[in-house]
Design an enzyme around this catalytic site. Structure first.
Site, PDB file in Angstrom:
ATOM      1  N   HIS A  17      -3.793  -5.161   4.488  1.00  0.00           N
ATOM      2  CA  HIS A  17      -3.424  -4.722   5.943  1.00  0.00           C
ATOM      3  C   HIS A  17      -3.402  -3.082   6.143  1.00  0.00           C
ATOM      4  CE1 HIS A  17       0.391  -4.424   4.025  1.00  0.00           C
ATOM      5  NE2 HIS A  17       0.848  -3.822   4.960  1.00  0.00           N
ATOM      6  N   ASP A  56      -1.402  -0.541   8.132  1.00  0.00           N
ATOM      7  CA  ASP A  56      -0.097  -0.027   8.958  1.00  0.00           C
ATOM      8  C   ASP A  56      -0.447   0.202  10.153  1.00  0.00           C
ATOM      9  OD1 ASP A  56       1.745  -1.095   6.677  1.00  0.00           O
ATOM     10  OD2 ASP A  56       2.600   1.043   6.264  1.00  0.00           O
ATOM     11  N   HIS A 109      -4.064  -1.653   2.203  1.00  0.00           N
ATOM     12  CA  HIS A 109      -3.203  -1.835   1.216  1.00  0.00           C
ATOM     13  C   HIS A 109      -2.813  -3.247   1.022  1.00  0.00           C
ATOM     14  CE1 HIS A 109      -0.810  -0.127   4.322  1.00  0.00           C
ATOM     15  NE2 HIS A 109       0.348  -0.640   3.976  1.00  0.00           N
ATOM     16  N   ARG A 155      11.434  -8.463  -6.862  1.00  0.00           N
ATOM     17  CA  ARG A 155      11.185  -7.083  -6.304  1.00  0.00           C
ATOM     18  C   ARG A 155      11.603  -6.817  -4.801  1.00  0.00           C
ATOM     19  NH1 ARG A 155       6.460  -4.467  -4.259  1.00  0.00           N
ATOM     20  NH2 ARG A 155       6.395  -2.190  -4.720  1.00  0.00           N
TER      21      ARG A 155
END
Length: 336
Positions: free
Chosen positions: A211, A213, A268, A281
């Site tokens: 996607h 941002d 990203h 994580r």
């Protein structure tokens, strides 16, 4: 299997030291480095930013403690109509670019800088559905969760304001050019908990799908060196390294539009760990979003030029709202 290993390329995501930001010469030098990064990849890492290490450590610790609670406890502050909080599923981020994938493999807790405002004030933040109109719902366990998050939201808002002033200098604009469109900003944090993957992902399923941002900039803190964040350049996915005490910064669609494509909002994703790696994580993205009614027109020297794409909306709030609804299209409860 991990879908694709990213290649770390020196300089593609540069590390920029902000220690000299208190002098005019220092700001000019930092701005030049930022401008070069934004024109190349749209990603860079900042150090010397002034955010206390103690605060980021406390933010990670209290948030991890929340995600470690039993599901019944987390569900007490579930994201539901009227409030923003815990989501057992993080949506399908790739849906925001029209790519159909299974849901992302993460849990999420989200909050907005506007979420503690009175209801009548939040209701004035757009005449359409918007996540920043929702009330924050804070867990009572851990006890320091709400005050820590509120302190972190303030620190990120201040840092993002500094970065926007450096952005203005990098674009040859007056340093405070962007202040007016962020004086009522509707920014948010949506912390991703990438839980241990005990079962094999479905085909095409990632921790976070690919996607861009949607806002002006994102400030990301990662609590481990495990990694997984990758940036697309041409046809190659490149890994973004984790720098101790550093924040990953990337620009979003609004900056690409405001600069008529001179700066890039880069695709990203967060890939899965290798099979057998059952570590978890935590990533903490702060999304710096302008006033909901901020215009989408190119700015400064770019005014009057063609935008990089047709957004089909007239304000920043409408654009971001549309992207959010695409991400959670399969679960209408997520739209408040």
């Amino acid at each position: 299997m991990r879908e694709q290993t990213g290649t770390v390329v020196e300089g593609f995501v540069p590390v920029i030291d902000m220690s000299a930001r208190d002098t005019a010469a220092g700001r000019a030098s930092i701005a030049a480095a930022i401008g070069a990064a934004c024109a190349r990849s749209g990603f860079f890492v900042i150090v010397g930013h002034g955010v206390p290490t103690e605060l980021t450590a406390r933010m990670c610790a209290t948030t991890r403690a929340f995600f470690a609670l039993p599901d019944t406890e987390k569900d007490r502050v579930a994201h539901r109509p009227g409030v923003s909080g815990f989501r057992r599923m993080g949506g399908a981020t790739a849906h925001s670019i029209g790519k159909k994938t299974p849901p992302d493999l993460c849990e999420v807790f989200s909050a907005h800088v506007t979420g503690d405002l009175p209801a009548h004030e939040r209701a004035q933040l757009g005449d359409y559905w918007a996540s920043w109109q929702l009330a924050n719902v804070w867990p009572t366990t851990p006890a320091d969760f709400a005050p820590t998050w509120q302190e972190y939201l303030t620190a990120m808002s201040d840092l993002a304001g500094t970065l926007m002033r450096l952005f203005a200098l990098a674009l040859g604009l007056p340093e405070h050019h962007f202040d007016a469109v962020f004086d009522r900003h509707v920014s948010s944090i949506a912390v991703n908990y990438y839980y241990p993957q005990l079962d094999a992902p479905l085909p095409g399923q990632l921790r976070r799908g690919e996607h861009t941002d949607w806002g002006s900039l994102t400030i990301l803190y990662q609590d481990t060196s495990i990694g997984g964040l990758q940036v697309l350049q041409d046809t190659e996915w490149r890994a973004v390294p984790t720098i101790p005490d550093g924040f990953v910064v990337n620009i979003g669609d609004l900056m690409a539009l405001w600069t008529a494509g001179r700066w890039v909002s880069t695709m990203h994703r967060v890939v899965n760990p290798e099979r057998g790696n059952t570590s978890s994580r935590l990533s903490i993205p702060f999304f710096y979003l302008p006033d909901h009614d901020a215009p989408l027109d190119p700015i400064g020297a770019f005014a009057g030029t063609e935008p990089p794409e047709t957004f089909g909306t007239t304000t920043a709030g409408q654009w971001i709202s549309r992207k959010m609804q695409q991400t959670f299209a399969k679960d209408p409860r997520q739209h408040g």
